[in-house]
Design an enzyme around this catalytic site. Structure first.
Site, PDB file in Angstrom:
ATOM      1  N   ASP A   7      32.097  45.055  35.453  1.00 50.39           N
ATOM      2  CA  ASP A   7      33.263  45.945  35.461  1.00 50.39           C
ATOM      3  C   ASP A   7      34.337  45.197  36.261  1.00 50.39           C
ATOM      4  O   ASP A   7      34.321  45.222  37.489  1.00 50.39           O
ATOM      5  CB  ASP A   7      32.908  47.269  36.137  1.00 50.39           C
ATOM      6  CG  ASP A   7      34.077  48.243  36.118  1.00 50.39           C
ATOM      7  OD1 ASP A   7      34.926  48.132  35.226  1.00 50.39           O
ATOM      8  OD2 ASP A   7      34.132  49.115  37.007  1.00 50.39           O
ATOM      9  N   GLU A  68      33.902  44.854  30.473  1.00 54.05           N
ATOM     10  CA  GLU A  68      34.768  45.946  30.029  1.00 54.05           C
ATOM     11  C   GLU A  68      36.050  45.381  29.437  1.00 54.05           C
ATOM     12  O   GLU A  68      36.669  44.493  30.008  1.00 54.05           O
ATOM     13  CB  GLU A  68      35.100  46.894  31.197  1.00 54.05           C
ATOM     14  CG  GLU A  68      35.806  48.153  30.716  1.00 54.05           C
ATOM     15  CD  GLU A  68      36.005  49.168  31.821  1.00 54.05           C
ATOM     16  OE1 GLU A  68      34.999  49.704  32.309  1.00 54.05           O
ATOM     17  OE2 GLU A  68      37.168  49.427  32.180  1.00 54.05           O
ATOM     18  N   ASP A 141      32.188  51.389  40.551  1.00 52.39           N
ATOM     19  CA  ASP A 141      32.272  50.119  39.814  1.00 52.39           C
ATOM     20  C   ASP A 141      30.886  49.552  39.526  1.00 52.39           C
ATOM     21  O   ASP A 141      30.649  48.941  38.484  1.00 52.39           O
ATOM     22  CB  ASP A 141      33.082  49.085  40.614  1.00 52.39           C
ATOM     23  CG  ASP A 141      34.350  49.676  41.184  1.00 52.39           C
ATOM     24  OD1 ASP A 141      35.418  49.425  40.630  1.00 52.39           O
ATOM     25  OD2 ASP A 141      34.256  50.424  42.179  1.00 52.39           O
TER      26      ASP A 141
END
Lengths: 179, 179
Positions: A7, A68, A141
């Protein structure tokens, strides 16, 4: 299959490793966050992220990396930092010849919770349940990185089944004229 | 002083090396473009850009790297690619301990042509004149990379003079009570 989920972020870059195959219980192999000081020059921050990711790749030897996908609809400043951190993650994976896949936040949420509009808490809860953890990984996260890895294992399996079905269909069609 | 200018981009990443100091004629040490195939996976493209930049850094051993600062006001897709390419350039420089400076397109245009709203052709013409070249470097990305390096040498000198003036002013002020 062992997947490293990333992430991306300059201040906090979430990382999580999940092992397993679709349809069977998944296992968490590791989770954490790579942090860089907000007041450091951008170059130093990207070098710290690179070093951190290299350590995770060295230790866990994943078969694939899921990152991501970044959109620029939000805050411009944040998005640029996220895009830069994601570039480092993609680069580190590609340099090792690892397949890199990008998943959008809503694809990840939909895969893990069933809804593309789930909130952080719901994602954390489902990650906790799916990986049989004692508590949701903190910060968010870190949980998101695990969700990315889970999403990748499941979506990869779905894509594989689809490809197989198409291939079988084509094989049947090709055989038909021969009958 | 030897500066590598980088006009980041996935399809064409402009690179140009300029040597010299402000107030004296500048010299072009090299100019070119690192290209990556538009149909290649993003990871492979970033690896190609990294390799290309490493070759330029190895060959020219610059004292500093100037990279165009990316804004996200334009086309979202292009901006993401530009941000990713610029992250690789910043990373390559910082990894070698080289100072990295970001300049906005209007800062570069203003430094080289006197107007922050100059067009590509004007920038190309001024780069040609300042570096005493036979013709404007092609493509525009290559000329822009040289303009970035020129901007950096000049702006660095201006910033240095300003710091010096401030330091002298402070030194005088500090001495005053002692008289």
């Amino acid at each position: 299959m062992r997947v490293l989920g990333v992430d991306p972020g300059l201040t906090r870059c979430g990382v999580g490793v999940v092992a397993g195959t679709a349809g069977r219980p998944l296992t968490m192999a590791g989770v954490g966050v790579i942090r860089t000081p907000a007041d450091a020059p951008i170059g130093d921050r990207l070098v710290l992220i690179e070093r951190g990711l290299e350590e995770w790749l060295d230790e866990h030897r994943p078969d694939a990396v899921a990152v991501e996908r970044v959109f620029s609809q939000h805050n411009v400043r944040t998005v640029m930092g996220t895009a830069q951190a994601s570039a480092v993650a993609i680069l580190c994976a590609a340099r090792r010849g690892l397949p890199v896949h990008l998943h959008t936040p809503s694809e990840v949420k939909a895969a893990v919770t069933g809804s593309g509009r789930a909130d952080k808490a719901q994602v954390g809860q489902m990650v906790t349940r799916l990986l049989r953890l004692d508590a949701p990984p903190k910060p968010a996260d870190a949980a998101d990185a695990l969700a990315l890895a889970i999403c990748h294992i499941w979506r990869g399996a779905a894509a594989g089944r689809l490809q197989q079905a198409v291939a079988q269909h084509r094989a049947v069609r090709t055989q038909e004229p021969a009958r």
